[in-house]
Design an enzyme around this catalytic site. Sequence first.
Site, PDB file in Angstrom:
ATOM      1  N   ARG A  23     -20.705 100.661 -29.664  1.00 27.11           N
ATOM      2  CA  ARG A  23     -20.757  99.875 -30.898  1.00 27.11           C
ATOM      3  C   ARG A  23     -21.203  98.472 -30.511  1.00 27.11           C
ATOM      4  O   ARG A  23     -21.331  98.163 -29.331  1.00 27.11           O
ATOM      5  CB  ARG A  23     -19.421  99.899 -31.675  1.00 27.11           C
ATOM      6  CG  ARG A  23     -18.148 100.030 -30.929  1.00 27.11           C
ATOM      7  CD  ARG A  23     -17.774  98.850 -30.079  1.00 27.11           C
ATOM      8  NE  ARG A  23     -17.883  97.591 -30.783  1.00 27.11           N
ATOM      9  CZ  ARG A  23     -18.019  96.432 -30.205  1.00 27.11           C
ATOM     10  NH1 ARG A  23     -18.070  96.331 -28.883  1.00 27.11           N
ATOM     11  NH2 ARG A  23     -18.120  95.317 -30.916  1.00 27.11           N
ATOM     12  N   GLY A  24     -21.422  97.631 -31.531  1.00 26.38           N
ATOM     13  CA  GLY A  24     -21.993  96.310 -31.268  1.00 26.38           C
ATOM     14  C   GLY A  24     -23.506  96.430 -31.438  1.00 26.38           C
ATOM     15  O   GLY A  24     -24.128  97.350 -30.875  1.00 26.38           O
ATOM     16  N   ALA A  25     -24.092  95.504 -32.211  1.00 30.29           N
ATOM     17  CA  ALA A  25     -25.483  95.675 -32.643  1.00 30.29           C
ATOM     18  C   ALA A  25     -26.476  95.923 -31.498  1.00 30.29           C
ATOM     19  O   ALA A  25     -27.209  96.921 -31.516  1.00 30.29           O
ATOM     20  CB  ALA A  25     -25.896  94.477 -33.494  1.00 30.29           C
ATOM     21  N   ARG A  38     -25.689 104.608 -38.319  1.00 31.65           N
ATOM     22  CA  ARG A  38     -24.921 103.483 -38.905  1.00 31.65           C
ATOM     23  C   ARG A  38     -25.913 102.573 -39.646  1.00 31.65           C
ATOM     24  O   ARG A  38     -27.024 102.360 -39.150  1.00 31.65           O
ATOM     25  CB  ARG A  38     -24.161 102.669 -37.838  1.00 31.65           C
ATOM     26  CG  ARG A  38     -22.928 103.387 -37.306  1.00 31.65           C
ATOM     27  CD  ARG A  38     -22.092 102.474 -36.421  1.00 31.65           C
ATOM     28  NE  ARG A  38     -21.211 101.607 -37.176  1.00 31.65           N
ATOM     29  CZ  ARG A  38     -20.474 100.632 -36.625  1.00 31.65           C
ATOM     30  NH1 ARG A  38     -20.538 100.393 -35.326  1.00 31.65           N
ATOM     31  NH2 ARG A  38     -19.666  99.902 -37.365  1.00 31.65           N
ATOM     32  N   GLN A  40     -11.308  95.676 -32.248  1.00 31.29           N
ATOM     33  CA  GLN A  40     -12.265  95.340 -31.180  1.00 31.29           C
ATOM     34  C   GLN A  40     -11.836  94.088 -30.423  1.00 31.29           C
ATOM     35  O   GLN A  40     -12.149  93.926 -29.243  1.00 31.29           O
ATOM     36  CB  GLN A  40     -13.668  95.110 -31.762  1.00 31.29           C
ATOM     37  CG  GLN A  40     -14.360  96.347 -32.275  1.00 31.29           C
ATOM     38  CD  GLN A  40     -14.140  96.566 -33.759  1.00 31.29           C
ATOM     39  OE1 GLN A  40     -13.108  96.175 -34.306  1.00 31.29           O
ATOM     40  NE2 GLN A  40     -15.078  97.191 -34.432  1.00 31.29           N
ATOM     41  N   ASP A  86     -24.556  91.342 -36.813  1.00 34.29           N
ATOM     42  CA  ASP A  86     -25.226  92.644 -36.922  1.00 34.29           C
ATOM     43  C   ASP A  86     -26.561  92.552 -37.643  1.00 34.29           C
ATOM     44  O   ASP A  86     -27.427  93.403 -37.466  1.00 34.29           O
ATOM     45  CB  ASP A  86     -24.317  93.640 -37.654  1.00 34.29           C
ATOM     46  CG  ASP A  86     -23.140  93.969 -36.772  1.00 34.29           C
ATOM     47  OD1 ASP A  86     -22.177  93.186 -36.778  1.00 34.29           O
ATOM     48  OD2 ASP A  86     -23.200  94.971 -36.047  1.00 34.29           O
ATOM     49  N   ASN A 114     -21.525  90.126 -40.245  1.00 37.07           N
ATOM     50  CA  ASN A 114     -20.781  90.419 -39.002  1.00 37.07           C
ATOM     51  C   ASN A 114     -19.504  91.150 -39.381  1.00 37.07           C
ATOM     52  O   ASN A 114     -19.216  91.374 -40.572  1.00 37.07           O
ATOM     53  CB  ASN A 114     -20.494  89.133 -38.221  1.00 37.07           C
ATOM     54  CG  ASN A 114     -20.001  89.430 -36.807  1.00 37.07           C
ATOM     55  OD1 ASN A 114     -20.551  90.279 -36.120  1.00 37.07           O
ATOM     56  ND2 ASN A 114     -18.935  88.776 -36.383  1.00 37.07           N
ATOM     57  N   LYS A 115     -18.726  91.506 -38.371  1.00 34.98           N
ATOM     58  CA  LYS A 115     -17.500  92.283 -38.569  1.00 34.98           C
ATOM     59  C   LYS A 115     -16.640  91.728 -39.691  1.00 34.98           C
ATOM     60  O   LYS A 115     -16.488  90.513 -39.826  1.00 34.98           O
ATOM     61  CB  LYS A 115     -16.728  92.286 -37.245  1.00 34.98           C
ATOM     62  CG  LYS A 115     -15.427  93.040 -37.208  1.00 34.98           C
ATOM     63  CD  LYS A 115     -15.498  94.439 -37.733  1.00 34.98           C
ATOM     64  CE  LYS A 115     -16.561  95.282 -37.072  1.00 34.98           C
ATOM     65  NZ  LYS A 115     -16.766  96.588 -37.780  1.00 34.98           N
TER      66      LYS A 115
HETATM   67  O1  MRU Z   1     -18.338  97.856 -35.900  1.00 34.94           O
HETATM   68  P1  MRU Z   1     -18.821  97.226 -34.633  1.00 34.94           P
HETATM   69  O2  MRU Z   1     -17.781  97.168 -33.565  1.00 34.94           O
HETATM   70  O3  MRU Z   1     -20.113  97.836 -34.161  1.00 34.94           O
HETATM   71  O4  MRU Z   1     -19.134  95.732 -35.043  1.00 34.94           O
HETATM   72  C1  MRU Z   1     -19.621  94.848 -34.058  1.00 34.94           C
HETATM   73  C2  MRU Z   1     -19.772  93.457 -34.533  1.00 34.94           C
HETATM   74  O5  MRU Z   1     -19.534  93.137 -35.675  1.00 34.94           O
HETATM   75  C3  MRU Z   1     -20.312  92.475 -33.539  1.00 34.94           C
HETATM   76  O6  MRU Z   1     -19.793  91.202 -33.775  1.00 34.94           O
HETATM   77  C4  MRU Z   1     -21.850  92.406 -33.666  1.00 34.94           C
HETATM   78  O7  MRU Z   1     -22.390  93.701 -33.587  1.00 34.94           O
HETATM   79  C5  MRU Z   1     -22.457  91.565 -32.647  1.00 34.94           C
HETATM   80  S1  MRU Z   1     -22.397  92.312 -31.068  1.00 34.94           S
HETATM   81  C6  MRU Z   1     -23.201  91.353 -29.947  1.00 34.94           C
END
Ligand code: MRU
Length: 352
Positions: free
Chosen positions: A52-54, A95, A202, A243, A253-254
Amino acid sequence: MSEVTGRDVETLRWKDGRLEMIDQRVLPARFEYISCDSAAGVADGIRSMVVRGAPAIGCAAAYGVALAAWKLRDLGSERFREEMERAFEVLAGSRPTAVNLFWALQRMRARMAVKPDADPPEVAEELLEEAHGIVSEDIRINRAMGALGAELLPDGARVLTHCNAGALATAGHGTALGVIRSAVESGKKISVIADETRPFLQGARLTAWEMVQAKIPITLISDNMAGHLMSRGEIDAVVVGTDRVAANGDVANKIGTYMVAVLAQRHGIPFYVACPLSTIDLGIADGSEIPIEERDADEVMGYRDCRWAAQGVAVRNPAFDVTPADLVTALITEKAVVKRPTTDRVAALFAS
Ligand code: MRU
Protein backbone atom coordinates in the site's frame (compact mmCIF):
# COMPACT_ATOMS: atom_id res chain seq x y z
CA MET A 1 18.45 -6.49 -16.80
CA SER A 2 19.43 -4.20 -13.94
CA GLU A 3 17.79 -4.99 -10.62
CA VAL A 4 17.51 -2.51 -7.81
CA THR A 5 20.07 -2.34 -5.00
CA GLY A 6 21.00 -0.17 -2.00
CA ARG A 7 17.68 0.19 -0.16
CA ASP A 8 16.88 0.59 3.53
CA VAL A 9 13.65 -1.45 3.50
CA GLU A 10 12.96 -3.75 0.54
CA THR A 11 9.23 -3.13 0.32
CA LEU A 12 9.10 -5.08 -2.92
CA ARG A 13 11.78 -7.05 -4.74
CA TRP A 14 12.17 -9.16 -7.84
CA LYS A 15 13.40 -12.65 -7.03
CA ASP A 16 13.69 -15.70 -9.30
CA GLY A 17 11.11 -14.39 -11.75
CA ARG A 18 8.54 -13.50 -9.08
CA LEU A 19 7.53 -10.33 -7.24
CA GLU A 20 8.01 -10.50 -3.48
CA MET A 21 6.29 -7.91 -1.29
CA ILE A 22 6.51 -7.37 2.46
CA ASP A 23 3.10 -8.32 3.83
CA GLN A 24 2.14 -4.98 5.40
CA ARG A 25 -1.07 -6.43 6.86
CA VAL A 26 0.85 -8.35 9.49
CA LEU A 27 3.64 -5.91 10.35
CA PRO A 28 5.01 -5.34 12.95
CA ALA A 29 3.98 -8.65 14.57
CA ARG A 30 5.50 -10.59 11.67
CA PHE A 31 7.99 -9.63 8.95
CA GLU A 32 7.35 -11.81 5.95
CA TYR A 33 7.23 -11.61 2.17
CA ILE A 34 4.38 -12.70 -0.06
CA SER A 35 5.39 -13.98 -3.47
CA CYS A 36 3.34 -13.30 -6.64
CA ASP A 37 3.70 -14.72 -10.12
CA SER A 38 0.74 -13.12 -11.92
CA ALA A 39 -0.95 -9.78 -12.55
CA ALA A 40 -4.07 -11.05 -10.75
CA GLY A 41 -1.95 -11.98 -7.71
CA VAL A 42 -0.40 -8.51 -7.64
CA ALA A 43 -3.84 -6.89 -8.02
CA ASP A 44 -5.07 -8.94 -5.04
CA GLY A 45 -2.03 -7.84 -3.06
CA ILE A 46 -2.80 -4.18 -3.80
CA ARG A 47 -6.52 -4.55 -3.02
CA SER A 48 -5.95 -6.38 0.25
CA MET A 49 -3.15 -3.97 1.32
CA VAL A 50 -0.25 -6.44 1.30
CA VAL A 51 1.36 -3.51 -0.49
CA ARG A 52 0.00 0.00 0.00
CA GLY A 53 1.08 3.62 -0.27
CA ALA A 54 0.77 5.42 -3.61
CA PRO A 55 4.30 5.00 -5.07
CA ALA A 56 4.62 1.38 -3.85
CA ILE A 57 1.27 0.54 -5.47
CA GLY A 58 2.60 1.99 -8.75
CA CYS A 59 5.81 -0.07 -8.52
CA ALA A 60 3.86 -3.26 -7.73
CA ALA A 61 1.50 -2.68 -10.66
CA ALA A 62 4.48 -2.22 -13.01
CA TYR A 63 5.84 -5.60 -11.90
CA GLY A 64 2.32 -7.04 -12.32
CA VAL A 65 2.45 -6.05 -15.99
CA ALA A 66 5.93 -7.55 -16.32
CA LEU A 67 4.74 -10.81 -14.74
CA ALA A 68 1.80 -11.00 -17.14
CA ALA A 69 4.08 -10.50 -20.13
CA TRP A 70 6.48 -13.19 -18.90
CA LYS A 71 3.63 -15.70 -18.46
CA LEU A 72 2.16 -14.93 -21.87
CA ARG A 73 5.41 -14.74 -23.85
CA ASP A 74 4.83 -17.99 -25.75
CA LEU A 75 1.56 -16.77 -27.30
CA GLY A 76 1.36 -15.31 -30.78
CA SER A 77 1.59 -11.53 -30.97
CA GLU A 78 -2.14 -10.88 -31.36
CA ARG A 79 -3.27 -13.13 -28.48
CA PHE A 80 -0.40 -11.79 -26.39
CA ARG A 81 -1.60 -8.20 -26.80
CA GLU A 82 -5.23 -9.16 -26.08
CA GLU A 83 -4.28 -10.99 -22.89
CA MET A 84 -1.98 -8.14 -21.85
CA GLU A 85 -4.95 -5.79 -22.15
CA ARG A 86 -6.81 -7.97 -19.63
CA ALA A 87 -3.84 -7.79 -17.24
CA PHE A 88 -3.84 -3.98 -17.47
CA GLU A 89 -7.57 -3.95 -16.66
CA VAL A 90 -7.23 -6.25 -13.65
CA LEU A 91 -4.44 -4.11 -12.21
CA ALA A 92 -6.27 -0.82 -12.90
CA GLY A 93 -9.29 -2.14 -10.97
CA SER A 94 -7.35 -2.87 -7.79
CA ARG A 95 -7.64 0.51 -5.99
CA PRO A 96 -9.06 3.83 -7.25
CA THR A 97 -7.48 6.76 -5.40
CA ALA A 98 -3.68 6.64 -5.77
CA VAL A 99 -2.96 8.04 -9.22
CA ASN A 100 0.50 6.43 -9.20
CA LEU A 101 -1.21 3.13 -10.07
CA PHE A 102 -2.57 4.58 -13.33
CA TRP A 103 0.62 6.55 -13.94
CA ALA A 104 2.71 3.36 -13.72
CA LEU A 105 0.33 1.41 -15.97
CA GLN A 106 0.51 4.22 -18.50
CA ARG A 107 4.31 4.07 -18.42
CA MET A 108 4.22 0.33 -19.05
CA ARG A 109 1.82 0.82 -21.96
CA ALA A 110 4.09 3.52 -23.40
CA ARG A 111 7.05 1.13 -23.18
CA MET A 112 5.07 -1.51 -25.10
CA ALA A 113 4.20 1.08 -27.72
CA VAL A 114 7.85 1.91 -28.43
CA LYS A 115 8.29 -1.35 -30.36
CA PRO A 116 4.82 -2.29 -31.65
CA ASP A 117 6.21 -5.13 -33.79
CA ALA A 118 8.43 -6.73 -31.16
CA ASP A 119 7.94 -10.45 -30.35
CA PRO A 120 6.30 -11.25 -26.99
CA PRO A 121 9.57 -12.53 -25.39
CA GLU A 122 11.29 -9.25 -26.27
CA VAL A 123 8.32 -7.22 -24.97
CA ALA A 124 8.45 -9.23 -21.73
CA GLU A 125 12.13 -8.34 -21.25
CA GLU A 126 11.52 -4.68 -22.01
CA LEU A 127 8.63 -4.50 -19.54
CA LEU A 128 10.66 -6.03 -16.74
CA GLU A 129 13.39 -3.51 -17.42
CA GLU A 130 10.82 -0.70 -17.26
CA ALA A 131 9.49 -1.97 -13.92
CA HIS A 132 13.02 -2.10 -12.46
CA GLY A 133 13.51 1.43 -13.82
CA ILE A 134 10.36 2.74 -12.12
CA VAL A 135 11.57 1.33 -8.79
CA SER A 136 15.10 2.79 -9.08
CA GLU A 137 13.66 6.13 -10.16
CA ASP A 138 11.26 6.19 -7.21
CA ILE A 139 14.16 5.89 -4.76
CA ARG A 140 16.10 8.66 -6.54
CA ILE A 141 13.01 10.90 -6.50
CA ASN A 142 12.40 10.29 -2.81
CA ARG A 143 16.00 11.23 -2.03
CA ALA A 144 15.66 14.45 -4.07
CA MET A 145 12.39 15.33 -2.29
CA GLY A 146 14.02 14.47 1.02
CA ALA A 147 16.89 16.87 0.39
CA LEU A 148 14.56 19.75 -0.54
CA GLY A 149 12.13 19.03 2.29
CA ALA A 150 14.81 18.63 4.94
CA GLU A 151 15.71 22.30 4.54
CA LEU A 152 12.20 23.28 5.66
CA LEU A 153 12.49 21.54 9.03
CA PRO A 154 14.29 23.43 11.80
CA ASP A 155 16.83 21.61 13.95
CA GLY A 156 14.99 20.11 16.91
CA ALA A 157 11.61 20.04 15.11
CA ARG A 158 8.84 17.81 16.44
CA VAL A 159 7.08 16.62 13.30
CA LEU A 160 3.59 15.16 13.17
CA THR A 161 2.83 12.70 10.40
CA HIS A 162 -0.35 10.82 9.46
CA CYS A 163 -0.57 7.33 7.96
CA ASN A 164 2.64 5.85 6.55
CA ALA A 165 4.43 7.68 3.77
CA GLY A 166 7.72 5.94 4.41
CA ALA A 167 9.97 3.36 2.77
CA LEU A 168 7.11 0.89 3.10
CA ALA A 169 4.85 3.13 1.00
CA THR A 170 7.45 3.55 -1.74
CA ALA A 171 10.37 1.65 -3.27
CA GLY A 172 12.57 3.03 -0.47
CA HIS A 173 13.39 6.07 1.73
CA GLY A 174 9.79 7.34 1.67
CA THR A 175 8.16 10.65 0.80
CA ALA A 176 7.06 12.30 4.10
CA LEU A 177 9.30 9.99 6.14
CA GLY A 178 11.96 10.50 3.45
CA VAL A 179 11.96 14.21 4.33
CA ILE A 180 12.43 13.25 7.98
CA ARG A 181 15.12 10.64 7.18
CA SER A 182 17.00 13.20 5.05
CA ALA A 183 16.77 15.88 7.77
CA VAL A 184 18.21 13.41 10.29
CA GLU A 185 20.96 12.38 7.83
CA SER A 186 21.86 16.07 7.46
CA GLY A 187 22.54 16.23 11.19
CA LYS A 188 19.28 17.73 12.45
CA LYS A 189 17.68 16.40 15.60
CA ILE A 190 14.15 15.54 14.56
CA SER A 191 11.50 13.70 16.52
CA VAL A 192 8.35 12.25 15.04
CA ILE A 193 4.82 12.17 16.39
CA ALA A 194 2.78 9.50 14.58
CA ASP A 195 -1.01 9.51 14.41
CA GLU A 196 -2.07 5.90 14.82
CA THR A 197 -4.29 6.30 11.70
CA ARG A 198 -7.53 4.44 12.28
CA PRO A 199 -8.89 2.21 10.94
CA PHE A 200 -5.96 0.37 9.31
CA LEU A 201 -3.36 1.64 11.80
CA GLN A 202 -0.63 2.48 9.28
CA GLY A 203 0.81 5.00 11.78
CA ALA A 204 0.89 2.69 14.80
CA ARG A 205 2.04 -0.36 12.90
CA LEU A 206 4.13 0.86 9.96
CA THR A 207 5.42 4.39 10.65
CA ALA A 208 6.26 3.41 14.22
CA TRP A 209 8.07 0.26 13.00
CA GLU A 210 10.06 2.16 10.36
CA MET A 211 11.18 4.93 12.69
CA VAL A 212 12.13 2.47 15.43
CA GLN A 213 14.21 0.51 12.87
CA ALA A 214 15.88 3.77 11.75
CA LYS A 215 16.46 4.82 15.40
CA ILE A 216 14.60 8.11 14.84
CA PRO A 217 12.75 9.13 18.03
CA ILE A 218 9.02 8.55 17.63
CA THR A 219 5.98 9.01 19.85
CA LEU A 220 2.67 7.40 19.00
CA ILE A 221 -0.67 9.17 19.60
CA SER A 222 -4.21 8.25 18.72
CA ASP A 223 -5.75 10.41 15.99
CA ASN A 224 -7.86 12.48 18.38
CA MET A 225 -4.81 13.73 20.33
CA ALA A 226 -3.20 15.89 17.63
CA GLY A 227 -5.23 19.02 18.43
CA HIS A 228 -4.36 18.83 22.11
CA LEU A 229 -0.62 18.54 21.41
CA MET A 230 -0.78 21.40 18.91
CA SER A 231 -2.60 23.62 21.41
CA ARG A 232 0.19 22.94 23.93
CA GLY A 233 2.93 23.95 21.45
CA GLU A 234 4.25 20.40 21.17
CA ILE A 235 4.20 20.12 17.36
CA ASP A 236 6.38 22.31 15.10
CA ALA A 237 5.46 21.00 11.64
CA VAL A 238 3.24 18.49 9.88
CA VAL A 239 4.58 16.42 6.96
CA VAL A 240 2.32 13.97 5.14
CA GLY A 241 2.33 12.08 1.85
CA THR A 242 -0.40 12.03 -0.77
CA ASP A 243 -2.25 9.69 -3.12
CA ARG A 244 -3.33 12.26 -5.67
CA VAL A 245 -2.94 16.02 -6.04
CA ALA A 246 -5.35 17.87 -8.31
CA ALA A 247 -4.20 20.56 -10.76
CA ASN A 248 -5.13 23.30 -8.28
CA GLY A 249 -3.08 21.76 -5.44
CA ASP A 250 -5.91 20.05 -3.51
CA VAL A 251 -4.44 16.99 -1.80
CA ALA A 252 -6.03 13.56 -1.32
CA ASN A 253 -4.40 11.56 1.45
CA LYS A 254 -5.32 9.04 4.14
CA ILE A 255 -8.59 9.74 5.93
CA GLY A 256 -7.97 12.15 8.80
CA THR A 257 -5.38 14.26 6.97
CA TYR A 258 -7.92 17.05 6.37
CA MET A 259 -8.63 17.21 10.10
CA VAL A 260 -4.90 17.57 10.83
CA ALA A 261 -4.54 20.32 8.19
CA VAL A 262 -7.41 22.35 9.69
CA LEU A 263 -5.86 22.02 13.13
CA ALA A 264 -2.43 23.01 11.82
CA GLN A 265 -3.84 26.18 10.28
CA ARG A 266 -5.66 27.06 13.50
CA HIS A 267 -2.40 26.75 15.42
CA GLY A 268 -0.13 28.42 12.83
CA ILE A 269 1.83 25.21 12.22
CA PRO A 270 3.24 24.59 8.71
CA PHE A 271 1.50 21.76 6.83
CA TYR A 272 3.79 20.19 4.20
CA VAL A 273 2.89 17.55 1.62
CA ALA A 274 5.67 15.41 0.14
CA CYS A 275 4.53 14.74 -3.39
CA PRO A 276 6.43 13.18 -6.31
CA LEU A 277 5.41 14.63 -9.68
CA SER A 278 3.89 11.23 -10.53
CA THR A 279 1.25 11.88 -7.84
CA ILE A 280 0.03 15.11 -9.46
CA ASP A 281 -2.98 14.54 -11.71
CA LEU A 282 -3.23 17.50 -14.09
CA GLY A 283 -6.33 15.90 -15.62
CA ILE A 284 -8.33 16.72 -12.51
CA ALA A 285 -9.11 20.39 -11.90
CA ASP A 286 -9.76 20.18 -8.16
CA GLY A 287 -10.12 17.72 -5.31
CA SER A 288 -13.86 17.22 -5.73
CA GLU A 289 -13.11 15.01 -8.77
CA ILE A 290 -10.68 12.70 -6.99
CA PRO A 291 -12.24 9.22 -6.59
CA ILE A 292 -12.34 8.32 -2.91
CA GLU A 293 -12.15 4.61 -2.12
CA GLU A 294 -14.76 3.24 0.31
CA ARG A 295 -13.44 0.15 2.06
CA ASP A 296 -15.13 -2.69 3.90
CA ALA A 297 -17.17 -1.85 7.00
CA ASP A 298 -15.31 -4.56 8.93
CA GLU A 299 -12.23 -2.31 9.10
CA VAL A 300 -14.21 0.19 11.21
CA MET A 301 -16.16 -2.39 13.23
CA GLY A 302 -13.00 -3.80 14.79
CA TYR A 303 -9.52 -4.95 13.95
CA ARG A 304 -8.49 -8.35 12.62
CA ASP A 305 -10.44 -10.95 14.64
CA CYS A 306 -11.58 -8.53 17.35
CA ARG A 307 -15.01 -6.83 16.82
CA TRP A 308 -16.16 -4.05 19.15
CA ALA A 309 -18.89 -2.16 17.25
CA ALA A 310 -22.54 -3.01 17.88
CA GLN A 311 -23.87 -5.47 15.30
CA GLY A 312 -26.44 -3.82 13.02
CA VAL A 313 -24.89 -0.33 13.10
CA ALA A 314 -24.43 1.45 9.75
CA VAL A 315 -20.78 2.17 8.93
CA ARG A 316 -18.93 4.53 6.58
CA ASN A 317 -15.34 3.83 5.66
CA PRO A 318 -13.92 6.38 3.20
CA ALA A 319 -10.21 5.59 3.03
CA PHE A 320 -9.07 9.07 1.96
CA ASP A 321 -10.07 12.71 2.30
CA VAL A 322 -9.21 15.89 0.43
CA THR A 323 -7.32 18.78 1.99
CA PRO A 324 -8.01 22.03 0.10
CA ALA A 325 -4.92 23.68 -1.36
CA ASP A 326 -5.34 26.79 0.80
CA LEU A 327 -4.46 24.71 3.88
CA VAL A 328 -1.20 23.49 2.30
CA THR A 329 1.90 25.46 3.26
CA ALA A 330 3.95 23.80 0.52
CA LEU A 331 4.11 20.80 -1.79
CA ILE A 332 7.57 19.24 -1.65
CA THR A 333 8.32 17.66 -5.04
CA GLU A 334 11.58 16.25 -6.41
CA LYS A 335 11.87 19.30 -8.67
CA ALA A 336 11.00 22.20 -6.39
CA VAL A 337 9.11 23.24 -3.29
CA VAL A 338 5.81 24.84 -4.31
CA LYS A 339 4.72 27.26 -1.62
CA ARG A 340 0.98 27.92 -1.26
CA PRO A 341 0.03 25.80 -4.31
CA THR A 342 -2.37 27.20 -6.91
CA THR A 343 -3.25 26.01 -10.42
CA ASP A 344 -0.61 28.32 -11.93
CA ARG A 345 2.12 27.29 -9.51
CA VAL A 346 1.42 23.59 -10.03
CA ALA A 347 1.37 24.06 -13.82
CA ALA A 348 4.72 25.89 -13.64
CA LEU A 349 6.30 22.70 -12.23
CA PHE A 350 5.65 20.92 -15.51
CA ALA A 351 6.46 23.87 -17.75
CA SER A 352 10.24 23.45 -17.91
O1 MRU B 1 -4.48 3.17 2.20
P1 MRU B 1 -3.00 3.38 2.07
O2 MRU B 1 -2.23 2.83 3.22
O3 MRU B 1 -2.49 2.91 0.73
O4 MRU B 1 -2.83 4.95 2.12
C1 MRU B 1 -1.53 5.49 2.02
C2 MRU B 1 -1.49 6.96 2.18
O5 MRU B 1 -2.49 7.62 2.35
C3 MRU B 1 -0.14 7.59 2.06
O6 MRU B 1 -0.06 8.73 2.87
C4 MRU B 1 0.10 8.02 0.60
O7 MRU B 1 -0.13 6.92 -0.26
C5 MRU B 1 1.44 8.53 0.37
S1 MRU B 1 2.64 7.26 0.44
C6 MRU B 1 4.16 7.89 0.07
